[in-house]
Design a protein around this motif. Structure first.
Motif, mmCIF file in Angstrom:
data_model
loop_
_atom_site.group_PDB
_atom_site.id
_atom_site.type_symbol
_atom_site.label_atom_id
_atom_site.label_comp_id
_atom_site.label_asym_id
_atom_site.label_seq_id
_atom_site.Cartn_x
_atom_site.Cartn_y
_atom_site.Cartn_z
ATOM 1 N N ASP A 66 1.524 -9.874 4.354
ATOM 2 C CA ASP A 66 0.401 -10.522 3.672
ATOM 3 C C ASP A 66 0.633 -10.443 2.163
ATOM 4 O OD1 ASP A 66 -1.970 -11.431 2.708
ATOM 5 O OD2 ASP A 66 -3.165 -9.704 3.376
ATOM 6 N N ARG A 104 0.859 -1.190 0.000
ATOM 7 C CA ARG A 104 0.000 0.000 0.000
ATOM 8 C C ARG A 104 0.893 1.237 0.000
ATOM 9 N NH1 ARG A 104 -1.883 -3.072 4.501
ATOM 10 N NH2 ARG A 104 -0.905 -1.681 6.020
ATOM 11 N N ARG A 136 10.274 -7.818 10.994
ATOM 12 C CA ARG A 136 10.678 -7.983 12.401
ATOM 13 C C ARG A 136 11.476 -9.262 12.608
ATOM 14 N NH1 ARG A 136 4.727 -7.677 14.731
ATOM 15 N NH2 ARG A 136 4.590 -9.057 12.916
ATOM 16 N N CYS A 140 7.011 -11.554 3.862
ATOM 17 C CA CYS A 140 8.220 -11.350 4.667
ATOM 18 C C CYS A 140 7.914 -10.361 5.779
ATOM 19 C CB CYS A 140 9.333 -10.814 3.758
ATOM 20 S SG CYS A 140 10.848 -10.409 4.621
ATOM 21 N N SER A 144 5.672 -7.916 1.854
ATOM 22 C CA SER A 144 4.945 -7.476 3.049
ATOM 23 C C SER A 144 4.551 -8.745 3.792
ATOM 24 C CB SER A 144 3.720 -6.620 2.703
ATOM 25 O OG SER A 144 2.686 -7.415 2.200
ATOM 26 N N GLY A 177 6.809 14.037 4.994
ATOM 27 C CA GLY A 177 5.814 14.593 5.885
ATOM 28 C C GLY A 177 4.536 13.781 5.762
ATOM 29 N N ALA A 188 8.853 -0.626 5.059
ATOM 30 C CA ALA A 188 7.755 -1.102 5.916
ATOM 31 C C ALA A 188 7.772 -0.341 7.238
ATOM 32 C CB ALA A 188 7.891 -2.597 6.173
ATOM 33 N N GLY A 189 6.595 0.043 7.683
ATOM 34 C CA GLY A 189 6.505 0.763 8.947
ATOM 35 C C GLY A 189 5.135 0.607 9.556
HETATM 36 N N1 LIG Z 1 1.781 7.935 5.742
HETATM 37 C C1 LIG Z 1 2.494 8.902 6.305
HETATM 38 O O1 LIG Z 1 1.985 9.999 6.624
HETATM 39 C C2 LIG Z 1 3.960 8.706 6.516
HETATM 40 C C3 LIG Z 1 4.759 9.833 6.771
HETATM 41 C C4 LIG Z 1 6.112 9.662 6.979
HETATM 42 C C5 LIG Z 1 6.670 8.406 6.934
HETATM 43 N N2 LIG Z 1 5.877 7.322 6.690
HETATM 44 C C6 LIG Z 1 6.518 6.020 6.652
HETATM 45 O O2 LIG Z 1 6.430 5.527 5.323
HETATM 46 C C7 LIG Z 1 6.450 4.117 5.333
HETATM 47 C C8 LIG Z 1 5.276 3.602 4.542
HETATM 48 O O3 LIG Z 1 4.135 4.171 5.109
HETATM 49 P P1 LIG Z 1 2.698 4.117 4.402
HETATM 50 O O4 LIG Z 1 1.834 5.098 5.122
HETATM 51 O O5 LIG Z 1 2.872 4.175 2.931
HETATM 52 O O6 LIG Z 1 2.312 2.628 4.828
HETATM 53 P P2 LIG Z 1 0.919 1.899 4.985
HETATM 54 O O7 LIG Z 1 -0.055 2.364 3.956
HETATM 55 O O8 LIG Z 1 0.562 1.924 6.426
HETATM 56 O O9 LIG Z 1 1.417 0.416 4.607
HETATM 57 C C9 LIG Z 1 2.392 -0.210 5.378
HETATM 58 C C10 LIG Z 1 3.013 -1.332 4.567
HETATM 59 O O10 LIG Z 1 4.002 -1.957 5.382
HETATM 60 C C11 LIG Z 1 3.697 -3.360 5.490
HETATM 61 N N3 LIG Z 1 4.127 -3.818 6.802
HETATM 62 C C12 LIG Z 1 3.691 -3.422 8.022
HETATM 63 N N4 LIG Z 1 4.340 -4.096 8.990
HETATM 64 C C13 LIG Z 1 5.205 -4.947 8.357
HETATM 65 C C14 LIG Z 1 6.141 -5.898 8.801
HETATM 66 N N5 LIG Z 1 6.325 -6.149 10.108
HETATM 67 N N6 LIG Z 1 6.859 -6.582 7.879
HETATM 68 C C15 LIG Z 1 6.678 -6.357 6.565
HETATM 69 N N7 LIG Z 1 5.804 -5.457 6.069
HETATM 70 C C16 LIG Z 1 5.072 -4.770 6.971
HETATM 71 C C17 LIG Z 1 2.179 -3.442 5.255
HETATM 72 O O11 LIG Z 1 1.772 -4.695 4.748
HETATM 73 P P3 LIG Z 1 1.331 -5.942 5.677
HETATM 74 O O12 LIG Z 1 0.364 -5.406 6.679
HETATM 75 O O13 LIG Z 1 0.758 -6.930 4.709
HETATM 76 O O14 LIG Z 1 2.601 -6.426 6.277
HETATM 77 C C18 LIG Z 1 2.007 -2.374 4.165
HETATM 78 O O15 LIG Z 1 2.330 -2.915 2.898
HETATM 79 C C19 LIG Z 1 6.442 3.704 6.806
HETATM 80 O O16 LIG Z 1 7.768 3.450 7.229
HETATM 81 C C20 LIG Z 1 5.888 4.934 7.499
HETATM 82 O O17 LIG Z 1 6.304 5.008 8.847
HETATM 83 C C21 LIG Z 1 4.542 7.436 6.471
#
Ligand SMILES: NC(=O)c1ccc[n+]([C@@H]2O[C@H](COP(=O)([O-])OP(=O)(O)OC[C@H]3O[C@@H](n4cnc5c(N)ncnc54)[C@H](OP(=O)(O)O)[C@@H]3O)[C@@H](O)[C@H]2O)c1
Length: 235
Positions: free
Chosen positions: A36, A13, A61, A58, A34, A183, A87-88
Motif C-alpha cells: 500500500d 511501518r 510475493r 510492490c 510496500s 527479538g 517485509a514480513g
Molecule cells: N515486530 C517484531 O517483534 C519482529 C521481531 C523480529 C522480526 N521481525 C520482522 O521484522 C520485519 C518487519 O517487521 P515489523 O514488525 O517492523 O513490521 P510491521 O509493522 O508488521 O510492518 C510490515 C511492513 O511490511 C509490509 N508488507 C507486508 N506484507 C508485504 C508484502 N507481501 N509485500 C510488501 N510489503 C509487505 C507492510 O506494508 P503493506 O501492508 O502496505 O504491504 C508493512 O510496511 C518482518 O520481517 C518481521 O517478521 C519483527
C-alpha cells in the motif's frame, strides 16, 4: 550526502520505517516499498522530495513486481547500493488445536517471509553485483530457537538459511549479505500473549542495520542478533 541508493521493503511501518529515517539521515536516497504505497506517502514527505525519496507499491510475493521495481530504480537513479529485504507477516498458528489462524491463511505468511526475501535477493542481485552493494535481510530471534506450534518461527529459520545460502553464492562478487535477527520489537503487531514482555524499539533494530551497512567495504557483518534486555532466550 551522496551515500547511495537504499531500497527498503516493508517500509511503511515499524523496523522498515525506522531504518528509512536513519538511512535518510546518513545521506542515502531512499526507495520505500510496500503493498500500500499510500501508507508510505507521509513518511516520504518527511524525509525529502522525489529527488531523495521514491515511493513504490510492490508485493514481495510477486517476483515480477520486485524485479520491475529494481529495474526502474537502477534506470532512473543509476545505482542500487543497499537492499533491505524486510517485509514480513505473522499469524499465530497451532498444530494441535484450532487456536490461531486457520491453515488456509498460513500460505500468505510463508510466501511473504520466505519467497519475499528470496525473490528480492534474486531480483536485486544483478544490480548489487554491478554496484558492489549490500543485501540486508530481516530474520528474527525466532529463527534460532524452537517455539511450540509456531510456523512464523519456521519461516524465520528459512530466512536464516537463505541468508547463508545467498552469502555463500556471493563469494567473489563483492556483494555483502547481512542477516539481522531482532527479538520482540514494539511495532504494533505483537500478540496479546507477549504484550507484557520486554521489547526493542524499531530504532534499536534500525541502528543495527545501519551499523552493518556503514562498515568499510571489506567488512561483511554476517549476522546481528539483537534482543531487548530480559527477553527469554527461547522466545
Ligand atoms: N515486530 C517484531 O517483534 C519482529 C521481531 C523480529 C522480526 N521481525 C520482522 O521484522 C520485519 C518487519 O517487521 P515489523 O514488525 O517492523 O513490521 P510491521 O509493522 O508488521 O510492518 C510490515 C511492513 O511490511 C509490509 N508488507 C507486508 N506484507 C508485504 C508484502 N507481501 N509485500 C510488501 N510489503 C509487505 C507492510 O506494508 P503493506 O501492508 O502496505 O504491504 C508493512 O510496511 C518482518 O520481517 C518481521 O517478521 C519483527
Amino acid at each position: 550526502m551522496g551515500a547511495g541508493v537504499f531500497l527498503i521493503t516493508g517500509a511503511g511501518r515499524g523496523i522498515g520505517a525506522a531504518t528509512a529515517r536513519l538511512a535518510s539521515e546518513a545521506g542515502y536516497r531512499l526507495v520505500l516499498a510496500s503493498r500500500d504505497a499510500s501508507s508510505l506517502a507521509a513518511l516520504a514527505a518527511r524525509l525529502g522530495g522525489p529527488d531523495r525519496v521514491w515511493v513504490a507499491s510492490c508485493d514481495v510475493r510477486a517476483f515480477d513486481q520486485v524485479a520491475a521495481l529494481v529495474g526502474r530504480v537502477e534506470e532512473e537513479w543509476g545505482s542500487l547500493d543497499v537492499v533491505f529485504a524486510n517485509a514480513g507477516a505473522s499469524v499465530v498458528t497451532s498444530f494441535t488445536t484450532t487456536d490461531g489462524a486457520p491453515p488456509a491463511e498460513w500460505s500468505d505468511m510463508v510466501l511473504t517471509n520466505v519467497c519475499g526475501p528470496a525473490f528480492t535477493a534474486r531480483a536485486a542481485m544483478p544490480a548489487l553485483m554491478r554496484h558492489g552493494g549490500h543485501l540486508v535481510l530481516t530474520g528474527s530471534a525466532a529463527g534460532r530457537g524452537v517455539r511450540p506450534g509456531n510456523l512464523y518461527a519456521a519461516t524465520k529459520w528459512a530466512v536464516t538459511g537463505l541468508a547463508q545460502a545467498i552469502r555463500a553464492e556471493c563469494v567473489g562478487t563483492g556483494v555483502r549479505v547481512t542477516l539481522v535477527q531482532p527479538g520482540l520489537t514494539d511495532t504494533g503487531g505483537i500478540p496479546p500473549s507477549r504484550a507484557a514482555d520486554p521489547k526493542l524499539a524499531p530504532d534499536d533494530v534500525a541502528r543495527a542495520v545501519m551499523y552493518a551497512v556503514s562498515q568499510p567495504p571489506t567488512v561483511d557483518v554476517n549476522e546481528i542478533l539483537i534482543r531487548p534486555v530480559g527477553q527469554d532466550a527461547y522466545r
